[in-house]
Design a protein around this motif. Structure first.
Motif, PDB file in Angstrom:
ATOM      1  N   ALA A  59       4.024 -17.493  12.814  1.00  7.16           N
ATOM      2  CA  ALA A  59       4.293 -18.521  11.354  1.00  7.16           C
ATOM      3  C   ALA A  59       2.848 -17.928  10.703  1.00  7.16           C
ATOM      4  N   ASP A  60       1.202 -18.421  12.122  1.00  3.52           N
ATOM      5  CA  ASP A  60       0.233 -18.056  11.152  1.00  3.52           C
ATOM      6  C   ASP A  60      -0.142 -16.305  10.579  1.00  3.52           C
ATOM      7  N   ALA A  61       0.585 -15.683  11.379  1.00  6.22           N
ATOM      8  CA  ALA A  61       0.324 -14.067  11.249  1.00  6.22           C
ATOM      9  C   ALA A  61       1.403 -14.184   9.802  1.00  6.22           C
ATOM     10  N   CYS A  62       2.212 -15.117   9.739  1.00  6.84           N
ATOM     11  CA  CYS A  62       3.101 -14.475   7.987  1.00  6.84           C
ATOM     12  C   CYS A  62       2.344 -14.631   7.420  1.00  6.84           C
ATOM     13  N   GLY A  97      10.403  -1.580   6.463  1.00  8.97           N
ATOM     14  CA  GLY A  97      11.715  -2.930   7.025  1.00  8.97           C
ATOM     15  C   GLY A  97      10.982  -3.591   8.056  1.00  8.97           C
ATOM     16  N   GLY A  98       9.591  -3.473   7.914  1.00  7.88           N
ATOM     17  CA  GLY A  98       8.900  -4.343   9.627  1.00  7.88           C
ATOM     18  C   GLY A  98       9.445  -5.251   9.623  1.00  7.88           C
ATOM     19  N   ARG A  99       9.078  -6.352  10.492  1.00  4.98           N
ATOM     20  CA  ARG A  99       9.060  -7.324  10.434  1.00  4.98           C
ATOM     21  C   ARG A  99       8.194  -8.016  11.355  1.00  4.98           C
ATOM     22  N   VAL A 100       7.623  -9.639  11.219  1.00  4.73           N
ATOM     23  CA  VAL A 100       6.780 -10.193  12.322  1.00  4.73           C
ATOM     24  C   VAL A 100       7.872 -10.383  13.395  1.00  4.73           C
ATOM     25  N   VAL A 101       7.513 -10.191  14.609  1.00  5.71           N
ATOM     26  CA  VAL A 101       8.204 -10.994  15.974  1.00  5.71           C
ATOM     27  C   VAL A 101       7.022 -11.463  16.973  1.00  5.71           C
ATOM     28  N   GLY A 102       6.081 -11.513  16.768  1.00  2.17           N
ATOM     29  CA  GLY A 102       5.629 -12.034  18.144  1.00  2.17           C
ATOM     30  C   GLY A 102       3.521 -12.429  17.405  1.00  2.17           C
TER      31      GLY A 102
END
Length: 341
Positions: A318-321, A336-341
């Motif tokens: 959540a912090d990265a988002c 289309g990348g996604r935050v995964v960690g």
């Protein structure tokens, strides 16, 4: 100093095998859980928001307990007790997602009541638990088992239960005959139905993290530390609703959700507001939520929409988002990348 076991030992390989095939959460609120002391735990468990994981050794212990049922039934039949229906052959269903499977139904032959039918419940126990059971009886020592039998009796119309527990340490056997208590059964069933159908998370049994009934609970981390689920599935989604006919309905697609789909969820998943610690605000539409994270308002819903974060992303980091990092935004938009960690 003891040298640790290598990762490729026979035991470790067997344990990893069992961990890989561990059972998925049950779809219903089981009769075996209705005697649990905490409404919140029952709600979280039914919502698949907290899912306990066990090491392979414990899973093998569970397997041993299940396998013991066949031995118990064989021994009962050997002494003339007429065991007619066993395990999944007989389910009881009370609607509103509350149901369960009876270990066995005894037609006749129980000593002291040879003509009476009984539902049968079989358990195994460690020496310490077995000694307490022998001393105090099932109602006091194992209240969840007592309630489980009451619910089964209500579901079958049979007013007697035979409770049989085998001590895993020395093979002692404890048996009790339990009478049907309509009031206990009715309250347990009504409680389960209420918890299953309620949209909001109930209060916990205690807000004290050191409370003895909380300390070893699988929801301890959720209730007393993170306040955050680790699971994205339809039951942790704000758009899914449990229905009185024991189905689940999706507001996004206006349709019943098949069981397999419930386990995986979809990209439009919106985190249930009771399963995250962030303040929820009004979203741009009825299928998108806005959560305030680190002072930043983030939209949660279908990540294919510009400026919307997927639930898996928010739970992963959540912090990265919320960081406002332009590189993250660019990777999401262009590739289309996604935050995964």
């Amino acid at each position: 100093m003891k040298i640790p076991e290598p990762d490729n030992s026979i035991q470790s390989l067997i344990d990893k095998h069992h961990e890989a095939i561990a059972e998925v959460p049950r779809p219903h609120l089981g009769a075996s859980t209705l005697g649990h002391v905490c409404d919140r735990w029952l709600w979280l468990s039914f919502r698949w928001a907290v899912q306990p994981s066990f090491p392979g050794r414990i899973l093998r212990l569970f397997r041993r307990g299940h396998q013991e049922e066949a031995n118990i039934i064989s021994d009962l039949r050997a002494i003339g007790i007429d065991v007619r229906k066993v395990s999944a052959q007989h389910r009881v269903d009370f609607g509103s997602h509350v149901s369960g499977s009876i270990d066995a139904i005894i037609d006749k032959g129980v000593p002291d009541a040879p003509k009476s039918k009984h539902i049968a419940e079989f358990k195994t126990a460690s020496k310490k638990a077995f000694d307490d059971l022998e001393k105090n009886g099932v109602e006091k020592s194992k209240p969840e088992h007592f309630v489980q039998m009451q619910v089964y009796m209500a579901g079958t119309g049979i007013d007697r239960a035979l409770y049989l527990t085998v001590c895993k340490d020395d093979d002692r056997i404890h048996t009790e005959r339990v009478k049907f208590d309509k009031d206990v059964a009715g309250k347990a069933i009504a409680r389960g139905q209420r918890i299953a159908l309620t949209d909001r998370m109930p209060e916990p049994i205690s807000s004290d993290a050191s409370w003895y009934q909380c300390k070893f609970c699988d929801a301890h981390e959720f209730c007393h530390q993170s306040k955050t689920t680790k699971h994205v599935n339809c039951r942790t989604c704000a758009l899914a609703t449990p229905m009185p006919d024991s189905t689940w309905h999706c507001a996004k697609w206006d349709a019943e959700i098949p069981l397999d789909s419930q386990r995986t969820g979809c990209e439009s998943h919106v985190l249930h507001p009771d399963l995250v610690p962030w303040q929820r605000k009004d979203g741009p539409d009825e299928f998108t939520a806005v959560y305030e994270i680190n002072g930043v308002n983030l939209a949660n819903g279908d990540p294919e929409q510009e400026g919307v974060w997927g639930s898996k992303e928010l739970l992963a980091n959540a912090d990265a988002c919320a960081s406002g990092d332009p590189l993250i935004a660019q990777m999401r938009k262009d590739f289309g990348g996604r935050v995964v960690g």
